[in-house]
Design a protein around this motif. Sequence first.
Motif, short mmCIF file in Angstrom:
data_model
loop_
_atom_site.label_atom_id
_atom_site.label_comp_id
_atom_site.label_asym_id
_atom_site.label_seq_id
_atom_site.Cartn_x
_atom_site.Cartn_y
_atom_site.Cartn_z
N LEU A 33 0.89 -1.25 -0.09
CA LEU A 33 0.11 0.15 0.04
C LEU A 33 0.83 1.17 -0.04
O LEU A 33 0.38 2.07 -0.41
CB LEU A 33 -0.77 0.08 1.28
N VAL A 34 1.94 1.20 0.52
CA VAL A 34 2.94 2.26 0.69
C VAL A 34 3.27 2.64 -0.62
O VAL A 34 3.34 3.76 -1.31
CB VAL A 34 4.10 2.07 1.62
N GLY A 35 3.70 1.55 -1.64
CA GLY A 35 4.19 1.70 -2.85
C GLY A 35 2.98 2.47 -4.09
O GLY A 35 3.40 3.05 -4.53
N LEU A 36 1.81 1.81 -3.36
CA LEU A 36 0.78 2.31 -4.24
C LEU A 36 0.57 3.95 -3.95
O LEU A 36 0.45 4.75 -4.92
CB LEU A 36 -0.59 1.67 -4.05
N VAL A 37 0.57 4.16 -2.79
CA VAL A 37 0.22 5.59 -2.41
C VAL A 37 1.34 6.40 -2.85
O VAL A 37 1.16 7.69 -3.63
CB VAL A 37 0.19 5.79 -0.84
N LEU A 38 2.65 5.98 -2.80
CA LEU A 38 3.63 6.77 -3.28
C LEU A 38 3.76 7.01 -4.76
O LEU A 38 4.35 7.99 -5.27
CB LEU A 38 5.09 6.10 -2.89
N GLY A 51 1.83 10.78 -6.71
CA GLY A 51 2.37 11.89 -6.94
C GLY A 51 3.04 11.77 -8.57
O GLY A 51 2.62 12.44 -9.26
N PRO A 52 3.90 10.80 -8.81
CA PRO A 52 4.42 10.76 -10.01
C PRO A 52 3.40 10.42 -11.32
O PRO A 52 3.37 10.95 -12.22
CB PRO A 52 5.32 9.56 -9.98
N PHE A 53 2.29 9.81 -11.00
CA PHE A 53 1.23 9.54 -11.82
C PHE A 53 0.53 10.96 -12.14
O PHE A 53 0.16 11.01 -13.40
CB PHE A 53 0.19 8.39 -11.23
N ALA A 54 0.41 11.73 -11.00
CA ALA A 54 -0.21 12.70 -11.19
C ALA A 54 0.52 13.71 -12.28
O ALA A 54 -0.07 14.63 -13.00
CB ALA A 54 -0.69 13.53 -9.98
N ALA A 55 1.84 14.02 -11.92
CA ALA A 55 2.68 14.63 -12.65
C ALA A 55 2.63 14.12 -14.18
O ALA A 55 2.84 15.00 -14.93
CB ALA A 55 4.20 14.49 -12.02
N ALA A 56 2.65 12.84 -14.21
CA ALA A 56 2.71 12.43 -15.69
C ALA A 56 1.44 12.79 -16.37
O ALA A 56 1.57 13.11 -17.49
CB ALA A 56 2.84 10.84 -15.67
N LEU A 57 0.26 12.85 -15.81
CA LEU A 57 -0.78 13.35 -16.30
C LEU A 57 -0.75 14.69 -16.51
O LEU A 57 -1.52 15.21 -17.78
CB LEU A 57 -2.25 13.09 -15.60
N ALA A 58 0.11 15.53 -15.65
CA ALA A 58 0.01 17.09 -15.90
C ALA A 58 0.79 17.55 -16.95
O ALA A 58 0.81 18.92 -17.22
CB ALA A 58 0.15 17.63 -14.47
N GLY A 59 1.81 16.72 -17.30
CA GLY A 59 3.05 17.10 -18.04
C GLY A 59 2.68 17.76 -19.22
O GLY A 59 3.13 19.17 -19.63
#
Length: 489
Positions: free
Chosen positions: A315-320, A323-331
Amino acid sequence: MLKSIIEKQDAAVVASVERTPSVRWVLASLSLSMLLSSLGTSIANVGLPTLAQAFNASFQQVQWVVLAYLLAITTLIVSVGRLGDITGRRRLLLAGIFLFTVASILCGIAPTLWFLIAARAAQGLGAAIMMALTMAFVGETVTKAKLGGAMGLLATMSAVGTALGPSLGGILIAGFGWRTIFLVNVPLGIAAFLLAHRTLPVDRRGPRTNSAGFDPVGTLLLALTLAAYALAMTMGRGSFGVLNMALLLAAALGVGLFVRAEAKAASPLIRLAMFRDRSLSASLAMSALVSTVMMATLVVGPFYLSRALGLDAALVGLVLSAGPFAAALAGVPAGRMADRFGAQRMTIVGLIGMAAGCFILSMLPAPPGILGIAGYIAPIVVVTVGYALFMTANNTAVMADIRADQRGVISGMLSLSRNLGLITGASVMGAVFALASRAADISTARPEAVATGMRITFAVAAMLIVVALAIAVASRARASRHSLSADVS
Protein backbone atom coordinates in the motif's frame (compact mmCIF):
# COMPACT_ATOMS: atom_id res chain seq x y z
CA MET A 1 6.75 35.13 -62.28
CA LEU A 2 3.33 34.35 -60.78
CA LYS A 3 3.79 30.67 -61.68
CA SER A 4 7.17 30.65 -59.95
CA ILE A 5 5.69 32.15 -56.77
CA ILE A 6 2.83 29.64 -56.76
CA GLU A 7 5.27 26.75 -57.27
CA LYS A 8 7.38 27.98 -54.33
CA GLN A 9 4.29 28.28 -52.11
CA ASP A 10 3.18 24.77 -53.10
CA ALA A 11 6.63 23.43 -52.31
CA ALA A 12 6.59 25.14 -48.90
CA VAL A 13 3.18 23.62 -48.10
CA VAL A 14 4.33 20.16 -49.15
CA ALA A 15 7.51 20.52 -47.07
CA SER A 16 5.44 21.63 -44.07
CA VAL A 17 3.10 18.66 -44.41
CA GLU A 18 6.01 16.27 -44.76
CA ARG A 19 7.81 17.80 -41.80
CA THR A 20 4.94 17.45 -39.29
CA PRO A 21 4.98 13.63 -39.01
CA SER A 22 8.79 13.64 -38.81
CA VAL A 23 8.68 16.06 -35.86
CA ARG A 24 6.23 13.72 -34.15
CA TRP A 25 8.55 10.78 -34.70
CA VAL A 26 11.52 12.79 -33.43
CA LEU A 27 9.56 13.60 -30.27
CA ALA A 28 8.63 9.92 -29.94
CA SER A 29 12.30 8.87 -30.07
CA LEU A 30 13.34 11.60 -27.61
CA SER A 31 10.48 10.66 -25.26
CA LEU A 32 11.60 7.02 -25.27
CA SER A 33 15.16 8.12 -24.45
CA MET A 34 13.87 10.22 -21.53
CA LEU A 35 11.72 7.30 -20.32
CA LEU A 36 14.72 4.95 -20.35
CA SER A 37 16.99 7.29 -18.39
CA SER A 38 14.37 8.00 -15.70
CA LEU A 39 13.40 4.31 -15.49
CA GLY A 40 17.05 3.45 -14.91
CA THR A 41 17.10 5.91 -12.00
CA SER A 42 14.10 4.50 -10.15
CA ILE A 43 13.92 0.78 -10.98
CA ALA A 44 17.09 -0.29 -9.14
CA ASN A 45 16.05 1.06 -5.70
CA VAL A 46 13.39 -1.59 -5.20
CA GLY A 47 15.96 -4.33 -5.84
CA LEU A 48 18.49 -3.31 -3.17
CA PRO A 49 17.32 -5.82 -0.50
CA THR A 50 17.36 -8.64 -3.09
CA LEU A 51 20.83 -7.60 -4.32
CA ALA A 52 22.17 -7.55 -0.75
CA GLN A 53 20.97 -11.14 -0.34
CA ALA A 54 22.12 -12.31 -3.79
CA PHE A 55 25.67 -10.99 -3.38
CA ASN A 56 25.86 -11.51 0.42
CA ALA A 57 26.64 -7.81 0.78
CA SER A 58 25.79 -5.08 3.27
CA PHE A 59 23.16 -2.44 2.55
CA GLN A 60 25.90 0.22 2.36
CA GLN A 61 27.64 -1.79 -0.37
CA VAL A 62 24.56 -2.38 -2.53
CA GLN A 63 23.64 1.31 -2.24
CA TRP A 64 26.47 1.92 -4.72
CA VAL A 65 24.30 0.27 -7.39
CA VAL A 66 22.12 3.39 -7.17
CA LEU A 67 24.89 5.83 -6.27
CA ALA A 68 27.17 4.88 -9.19
CA TYR A 69 24.39 5.64 -11.68
CA LEU A 70 23.54 8.95 -10.01
CA LEU A 71 27.19 10.02 -9.74
CA ALA A 72 27.88 9.28 -13.41
CA ILE A 73 24.92 11.41 -14.48
CA THR A 74 25.72 14.27 -12.10
CA THR A 75 29.43 14.52 -12.90
CA LEU A 76 29.22 14.18 -16.68
CA ILE A 77 25.92 15.71 -17.79
CA VAL A 78 27.28 19.20 -18.58
CA SER A 79 30.35 17.79 -20.32
CA VAL A 80 28.37 15.51 -22.63
CA GLY A 81 26.03 18.39 -23.44
CA ARG A 82 29.01 20.48 -24.52
CA LEU A 83 30.45 17.54 -26.46
CA GLY A 84 27.15 17.25 -28.32
CA ASP A 85 27.39 20.92 -29.31
CA ILE A 86 30.86 20.26 -30.76
CA THR A 87 30.73 16.79 -32.34
CA GLY A 88 27.07 16.63 -33.33
CA ARG A 89 24.09 15.73 -31.17
CA ARG A 90 22.67 12.94 -33.33
CA ARG A 91 25.77 10.76 -33.34
CA LEU A 92 26.42 11.37 -29.64
CA LEU A 93 22.81 10.58 -28.66
CA LEU A 94 22.95 7.36 -30.69
CA ALA A 95 26.21 6.49 -28.91
CA GLY A 96 24.55 7.21 -25.55
CA ILE A 97 21.57 4.96 -26.28
CA PHE A 98 23.93 2.21 -27.51
CA LEU A 99 26.08 2.50 -24.37
CA PHE A 100 23.01 2.46 -22.10
CA THR A 101 21.70 -0.68 -23.80
CA VAL A 102 25.03 -2.56 -23.72
CA ALA A 103 25.56 -1.54 -20.07
CA SER A 104 22.07 -2.85 -19.26
CA ILE A 105 23.09 -6.25 -20.67
CA LEU A 106 26.27 -6.18 -18.56
CA CYS A 107 24.21 -5.30 -15.46
CA GLY A 108 21.90 -8.24 -16.17
CA ILE A 109 24.73 -10.78 -16.45
CA ALA A 110 26.94 -9.30 -13.68
CA PRO A 111 28.77 -12.11 -11.82
CA THR A 112 29.83 -9.92 -8.87
CA LEU A 113 28.52 -6.84 -7.09
CA TRP A 114 31.47 -4.65 -8.13
CA PHE A 115 31.04 -5.69 -11.78
CA LEU A 116 27.39 -4.62 -11.45
CA ILE A 117 28.40 -1.27 -9.92
CA ALA A 118 30.89 -0.61 -12.76
CA ALA A 119 28.23 -1.50 -15.34
CA ARG A 120 25.77 0.84 -13.62
CA ALA A 121 28.32 3.67 -13.87
CA ALA A 122 28.57 3.01 -17.63
CA GLN A 123 24.78 2.93 -17.81
CA GLY A 124 24.72 6.29 -16.00
CA LEU A 125 27.06 7.78 -18.64
CA GLY A 126 24.62 6.66 -21.34
CA ALA A 127 21.74 8.14 -19.35
CA ALA A 128 23.63 11.44 -18.92
CA ILE A 129 23.98 11.71 -22.71
CA MET A 130 20.28 10.97 -23.21
CA MET A 131 19.16 13.45 -20.54
CA ALA A 132 21.44 16.24 -21.74
CA LEU A 133 20.66 15.97 -25.43
CA THR A 134 16.90 15.31 -25.46
CA MET A 135 16.04 18.87 -24.38
CA ALA A 136 18.66 20.26 -26.76
CA PHE A 137 17.09 18.34 -29.65
CA VAL A 138 13.63 19.62 -28.73
CA GLY A 139 14.88 23.21 -28.82
CA GLU A 140 16.33 22.52 -32.27
CA THR A 141 13.37 20.60 -33.74
CA VAL A 142 10.21 22.27 -32.42
CA THR A 143 9.06 25.81 -33.16
CA LYS A 144 9.19 28.32 -30.32
CA ALA A 145 5.38 28.51 -30.23
CA LYS A 146 5.12 24.76 -29.50
CA LEU A 147 8.21 24.40 -27.33
CA GLY A 148 6.23 24.24 -24.08
CA GLY A 149 4.09 21.34 -25.29
CA ALA A 150 7.20 19.38 -26.32
CA MET A 151 8.89 20.07 -22.97
CA GLY A 152 5.70 18.93 -21.26
CA LEU A 153 5.85 15.65 -23.16
CA LEU A 154 9.43 15.05 -21.97
CA ALA A 155 8.39 15.89 -18.39
CA THR A 156 5.53 13.39 -18.72
CA MET A 157 7.84 10.61 -19.89
CA SER A 158 10.29 11.38 -17.08
CA ALA A 159 7.46 11.16 -14.53
CA VAL A 160 6.15 7.94 -16.11
CA GLY A 161 9.61 6.37 -15.86
CA THR A 162 9.97 7.46 -12.24
CA ALA A 163 6.52 6.14 -11.32
CA LEU A 164 6.87 2.92 -13.31
CA GLY A 165 10.27 1.95 -11.90
CA PRO A 166 9.34 0.73 -8.39
CA SER A 167 6.17 -1.13 -9.41
CA LEU A 168 7.68 -2.72 -12.55
CA GLY A 169 10.86 -3.59 -10.67
CA GLY A 170 8.89 -5.29 -7.90
CA ILE A 171 6.89 -7.38 -10.39
CA LEU A 172 10.01 -8.41 -12.34
CA ILE A 173 11.97 -9.35 -9.22
CA ALA A 174 9.07 -11.39 -7.81
CA GLY A 175 8.42 -13.19 -11.09
CA PHE A 176 11.78 -13.51 -12.84
CA GLY A 177 14.60 -12.46 -10.52
CA TRP A 178 16.68 -9.31 -10.03
CA ARG A 179 18.57 -9.55 -13.34
CA THR A 180 15.42 -8.74 -15.29
CA ILE A 181 15.17 -5.21 -13.81
CA PHE A 182 18.24 -4.38 -15.94
CA LEU A 183 17.55 -6.64 -18.93
CA VAL A 184 14.10 -5.06 -19.42
CA ASN A 185 15.97 -1.99 -20.73
CA VAL A 186 17.49 -3.96 -23.63
CA PRO A 187 14.46 -4.23 -25.98
CA LEU A 188 13.48 -0.66 -25.09
CA GLY A 189 17.03 0.52 -25.78
CA ILE A 190 17.12 -1.24 -29.16
CA ALA A 191 13.77 0.33 -30.09
CA ALA A 192 15.00 3.78 -28.99
CA PHE A 193 18.22 3.39 -31.02
CA LEU A 194 16.43 2.31 -34.20
CA LEU A 195 13.80 5.03 -33.86
CA ALA A 196 16.40 7.74 -33.19
CA HIS A 197 18.61 6.52 -36.05
CA ARG A 198 15.67 6.69 -38.45
CA THR A 199 14.07 9.97 -37.36
CA LEU A 200 16.63 12.37 -35.84
CA PRO A 201 17.91 15.09 -38.19
CA VAL A 202 21.42 14.58 -39.54
CA ASP A 203 24.08 16.71 -37.84
CA ARG A 204 24.87 19.82 -39.82
CA ARG A 205 28.42 20.14 -41.10
CA GLY A 206 28.65 23.91 -41.10
CA PRO A 207 31.54 26.18 -40.13
CA ARG A 208 32.78 25.58 -36.56
CA THR A 209 33.41 29.15 -35.52
CA ASN A 210 31.81 28.72 -32.08
CA SER A 211 33.10 25.19 -31.46
CA ALA A 212 36.86 25.58 -31.55
CA GLY A 213 37.47 22.57 -29.35
CA PHE A 214 36.78 20.64 -26.19
CA ASP A 215 37.95 21.69 -22.71
CA PRO A 216 39.57 18.62 -21.10
CA VAL A 217 40.91 20.48 -18.04
CA GLY A 218 37.56 22.11 -17.29
CA THR A 219 35.74 18.83 -17.90
CA LEU A 220 38.00 16.95 -15.47
CA LEU A 221 37.82 19.66 -12.79
CA LEU A 222 34.01 19.89 -13.02
CA ALA A 223 33.63 16.10 -12.87
CA LEU A 224 35.89 15.82 -9.79
CA THR A 225 34.18 18.78 -8.10
CA LEU A 226 30.68 17.40 -8.65
CA ALA A 227 31.77 13.90 -7.59
CA ALA A 228 33.21 15.30 -4.34
CA TYR A 229 29.99 17.24 -3.65
CA ALA A 230 27.73 14.30 -4.49
CA LEU A 231 29.75 11.96 -2.26
CA ALA A 232 29.75 14.52 0.56
CA MET A 233 25.97 14.70 0.40
CA THR A 234 25.30 10.96 0.15
CA MET A 235 27.91 9.13 2.26
CA GLY A 236 27.65 8.45 5.97
CA ARG A 237 24.08 7.10 6.35
CA GLY A 238 22.69 10.50 7.35
CA SER A 239 25.56 11.57 9.65
CA PHE A 240 27.90 14.35 8.58
CA GLY A 241 31.40 13.42 9.67
CA VAL A 242 35.03 14.32 8.96
CA LEU A 243 35.02 12.57 5.57
CA ASN A 244 31.91 14.47 4.48
CA MET A 245 33.47 17.78 5.54
CA ALA A 246 36.73 16.96 3.71
CA LEU A 247 34.81 16.13 0.54
CA LEU A 248 32.80 19.34 0.83
CA LEU A 249 36.01 21.37 1.22
CA ALA A 250 37.46 19.55 -1.80
CA ALA A 251 34.35 20.49 -3.78
CA ALA A 252 34.72 24.15 -2.74
CA LEU A 253 38.40 24.10 -3.81
CA GLY A 254 37.33 22.46 -7.07
CA VAL A 255 34.87 25.28 -7.77
CA GLY A 256 37.65 27.84 -7.39
CA LEU A 257 40.01 25.90 -9.64
CA PHE A 258 37.26 25.37 -12.22
CA VAL A 259 36.40 29.09 -12.37
CA ARG A 260 40.08 29.95 -12.79
CA ALA A 261 40.57 27.33 -15.52
CA GLU A 262 37.47 28.46 -17.43
CA ALA A 263 38.60 32.10 -17.35
CA LYS A 264 41.84 31.08 -19.10
CA ALA A 265 40.52 28.39 -21.46
CA ALA A 266 40.37 29.13 -25.20
CA SER A 267 37.19 27.01 -25.54
CA PRO A 268 35.70 26.85 -22.04
CA LEU A 269 33.26 24.10 -21.10
CA ILE A 270 31.00 26.71 -19.51
CA ARG A 271 31.31 30.35 -20.49
CA LEU A 272 31.22 32.18 -17.15
CA ALA A 273 29.66 35.17 -18.88
CA MET A 274 26.50 33.06 -19.17
CA PHE A 275 25.87 33.57 -15.48
CA ARG A 276 25.63 37.30 -16.05
CA ASP A 277 22.30 36.44 -17.64
CA ARG A 278 20.18 36.86 -14.54
CA SER A 279 17.24 35.00 -16.05
CA LEU A 280 19.37 31.88 -16.67
CA SER A 281 20.95 32.05 -13.20
CA ALA A 282 17.50 32.47 -11.63
CA SER A 283 16.13 29.48 -13.56
CA LEU A 284 19.02 27.25 -12.48
CA ALA A 285 18.68 28.34 -8.83
CA MET A 286 14.92 27.73 -8.83
CA SER A 287 15.38 24.30 -10.42
CA ALA A 288 17.84 23.29 -7.68
CA LEU A 289 15.56 24.57 -4.89
CA VAL A 290 12.46 22.88 -6.27
CA SER A 291 14.27 19.55 -6.78
CA THR A 292 15.55 19.73 -3.20
CA VAL A 293 11.96 20.00 -2.03
CA MET A 294 10.75 17.18 -4.30
CA MET A 295 13.28 14.85 -2.72
CA ALA A 296 11.50 15.47 0.60
CA THR A 297 8.47 13.58 -0.71
CA LEU A 298 10.70 10.57 -1.48
CA VAL A 299 12.59 10.76 1.83
CA VAL A 300 9.65 11.43 4.17
CA GLY A 301 6.81 9.65 2.36
CA PRO A 302 7.73 5.99 2.95
CA PHE A 303 8.41 6.50 6.68
CA TYR A 304 5.30 8.60 7.26
CA LEU A 305 3.03 6.13 5.45
CA SER A 306 4.48 3.04 7.12
CA ARG A 307 5.23 4.32 10.64
CA ALA A 308 2.64 7.08 11.20
CA LEU A 309 -0.25 5.63 9.17
CA GLY A 310 0.66 1.95 9.61
CA LEU A 311 0.39 0.94 5.93
CA ASP A 312 1.96 -2.27 4.62
CA ALA A 313 4.68 -2.22 1.94
CA ALA A 314 2.33 -2.83 -1.00
CA LEU A 315 0.00 0.00 0.00
CA VAL A 316 2.94 2.33 0.65
CA GLY A 317 4.17 1.72 -2.91
CA LEU A 318 0.71 2.35 -4.31
CA VAL A 319 0.28 5.64 -2.42
CA LEU A 320 3.78 6.81 -3.37
CA SER A 321 2.99 6.31 -7.05
CA ALA A 322 0.09 8.79 -6.86
CA GLY A 323 2.40 11.82 -7.07
CA PRO A 324 4.44 10.75 -10.13
CA PHE A 325 1.23 9.52 -11.80
CA ALA A 326 -0.36 12.95 -11.32
CA ALA A 327 2.78 14.62 -12.66
CA ALA A 328 2.67 12.37 -15.72
CA LEU A 329 -0.94 13.36 -16.43
CA ALA A 330 -0.13 17.05 -15.93
CA GLY A 331 3.00 17.20 -18.12
CA VAL A 332 1.49 17.78 -21.58
CA PRO A 333 -1.31 20.14 -20.38
CA ALA A 334 1.35 22.08 -18.45
CA GLY A 335 3.34 22.51 -21.64
CA ARG A 336 0.33 23.79 -23.55
CA MET A 337 -0.42 26.25 -20.75
CA ALA A 338 3.18 27.51 -20.91
CA ASP A 339 2.78 28.04 -24.66
CA ARG A 340 -0.55 29.84 -24.24
CA PHE A 341 -0.05 31.97 -21.13
CA GLY A 342 3.72 32.42 -21.11
CA ALA A 343 6.46 30.36 -19.48
CA GLN A 344 7.37 32.91 -16.79
CA ARG A 345 3.75 33.26 -15.64
CA MET A 346 3.28 29.48 -15.46
CA THR A 347 6.56 29.13 -13.54
CA ILE A 348 5.05 31.33 -10.80
CA VAL A 349 1.73 29.43 -10.87
CA GLY A 350 3.57 26.12 -10.48
CA LEU A 351 5.57 27.43 -7.51
CA ILE A 352 2.40 28.76 -5.84
CA GLY A 353 0.86 25.29 -6.18
CA MET A 354 3.94 23.64 -4.66
CA ALA A 355 4.02 26.14 -1.77
CA ALA A 356 0.32 25.54 -1.05
CA GLY A 357 0.78 21.76 -1.02
CA CYS A 358 3.81 21.98 1.29
CA PHE A 359 2.00 24.31 3.71
CA ILE A 360 -0.95 21.88 3.88
CA LEU A 361 1.41 18.97 4.58
CA SER A 362 3.12 21.00 7.32
CA MET A 363 -0.21 21.24 9.19
CA LEU A 364 -1.52 17.74 8.42
CA PRO A 365 -2.79 15.55 11.27
CA ALA A 366 -2.22 11.80 11.06
CA PRO A 367 -5.66 10.17 11.32
CA PRO A 368 -5.71 6.40 10.79
CA GLY A 369 -7.34 4.64 7.85
CA ILE A 370 -8.62 6.10 4.61
CA LEU A 371 -8.76 9.67 5.98
CA GLY A 372 -5.04 9.64 6.66
CA ILE A 373 -4.26 8.24 3.19
CA ALA A 374 -6.52 10.73 1.41
CA GLY A 375 -5.19 13.59 3.56
CA TYR A 376 -1.66 12.75 2.43
CA ILE A 377 -2.38 12.05 -1.25
CA ALA A 378 -4.36 15.27 -1.92
CA PRO A 379 -1.59 17.79 -1.03
CA ILE A 380 1.10 15.54 -2.55
CA VAL A 381 -0.81 15.63 -5.83
CA VAL A 382 -0.95 19.45 -5.58
CA VAL A 383 2.83 19.53 -5.01
CA THR A 384 3.69 17.18 -7.88
CA VAL A 385 1.33 18.85 -10.37
CA GLY A 386 2.86 22.21 -9.39
CA TYR A 387 6.29 20.65 -9.90
CA ALA A 388 5.34 19.40 -13.39
CA LEU A 389 4.05 22.85 -14.32
CA PHE A 390 7.15 24.59 -12.92
CA MET A 391 9.70 22.30 -14.59
CA THR A 392 7.97 22.42 -17.97
CA ALA A 393 7.61 26.22 -17.90
CA ASN A 394 11.10 26.81 -16.51
CA ASN A 395 12.77 24.56 -19.09
CA THR A 396 10.74 26.20 -21.85
CA ALA A 397 11.76 29.70 -20.72
CA VAL A 398 15.45 28.74 -20.67
CA MET A 399 15.58 26.82 -23.96
CA ALA A 400 13.45 29.24 -26.00
CA ASP A 401 16.17 31.81 -26.81
CA ILE A 402 19.38 29.78 -26.59
CA ARG A 403 21.90 29.92 -29.46
CA ALA A 404 22.16 26.65 -31.41
CA ASP A 405 25.78 26.02 -30.35
CA GLN A 406 24.85 26.39 -26.66
CA ARG A 407 21.75 24.17 -26.50
CA GLY A 408 23.60 21.05 -25.37
CA VAL A 409 25.51 22.67 -22.52
CA ILE A 410 22.50 24.68 -21.29
CA SER A 411 20.32 21.57 -21.40
CA GLY A 412 23.02 19.77 -19.42
CA MET A 413 23.14 22.59 -16.85
CA LEU A 414 19.37 22.40 -16.36
CA SER A 415 19.62 18.66 -15.73
CA LEU A 416 22.63 19.23 -13.46
CA SER A 417 20.77 21.78 -11.33
CA ARG A 418 17.93 19.26 -10.93
CA ASN A 419 20.32 16.44 -9.97
CA LEU A 420 22.23 18.61 -7.50
CA GLY A 421 18.90 19.54 -5.92
CA LEU A 422 17.94 15.87 -5.61
CA ILE A 423 21.29 14.97 -4.03
CA THR A 424 21.15 17.94 -1.65
CA GLY A 425 17.56 17.14 -0.77
CA ALA A 426 18.38 13.52 0.05
CA SER A 427 20.95 14.72 2.57
CA VAL A 428 19.50 18.00 3.90
CA MET A 429 15.81 17.06 3.98
CA GLY A 430 16.70 13.65 5.37
CA ALA A 431 18.67 15.33 8.16
CA VAL A 432 15.81 17.78 8.86
CA PHE A 433 13.36 14.86 9.07
CA ALA A 434 15.62 12.86 11.41
CA LEU A 435 16.26 15.86 13.71
CA ALA A 436 12.60 16.90 13.76
CA SER A 437 11.53 13.34 14.65
CA ARG A 438 13.99 13.29 17.56
CA ALA A 439 14.69 9.60 17.02
CA ALA A 440 18.05 7.81 16.94
CA ASP A 441 16.65 5.39 14.34
CA ILE A 442 13.83 6.75 12.21
CA SER A 443 12.76 3.24 11.14
CA THR A 444 11.74 2.43 14.73
CA ALA A 445 10.47 5.88 15.78
CA ARG A 446 7.05 6.31 17.36
CA PRO A 447 4.20 7.23 14.97
CA GLU A 448 3.69 10.61 16.68
CA ALA A 449 7.39 11.48 16.31
CA VAL A 450 7.37 10.56 12.61
CA ALA A 451 4.23 12.67 12.02
CA THR A 452 5.87 15.64 13.77
CA GLY A 453 9.03 15.18 11.71
CA MET A 454 6.97 15.14 8.52
CA ARG A 455 5.20 18.39 9.39
CA ILE A 456 8.43 20.22 10.27
CA THR A 457 10.19 18.92 7.14
CA PHE A 458 7.43 20.21 4.87
CA ALA A 459 7.39 23.53 6.71
CA VAL A 460 11.07 23.89 5.77
CA ALA A 461 10.20 22.76 2.22
CA ALA A 462 7.50 25.44 2.00
CA MET A 463 10.05 28.10 2.99
CA LEU A 464 12.42 26.94 0.23
CA ILE A 465 9.60 27.19 -2.31
CA VAL A 466 8.81 30.71 -1.07
CA VAL A 467 12.46 31.62 -1.75
CA ALA A 468 12.13 30.16 -5.28
CA LEU A 469 8.88 32.09 -5.73
CA ALA A 470 10.60 35.34 -4.73
CA ILE A 471 13.33 34.65 -7.31
CA ALA A 472 10.68 33.96 -9.98
CA VAL A 473 8.74 37.17 -9.22
CA ALA A 474 11.92 39.27 -9.22
CA SER A 475 13.04 37.68 -12.50
CA ARG A 476 9.68 38.37 -14.15
CA ALA A 477 9.66 41.99 -12.91
CA ARG A 478 13.18 42.48 -14.25
CA ALA A 479 12.18 41.03 -17.63
CA SER A 480 9.14 43.32 -17.76
CA ARG A 481 11.28 46.40 -17.02
CA HIS A 482 13.78 45.36 -19.68
CA SER A 483 10.99 44.87 -22.22
CA LEU A 484 9.46 48.25 -21.35
CA SER A 485 12.78 50.08 -21.67
CA ALA A 486 13.41 48.35 -25.01
CA ASP A 487 10.01 49.51 -26.28
CA VAL A 488 10.66 53.09 -25.14
CA SER A 489 14.07 53.21 -26.83
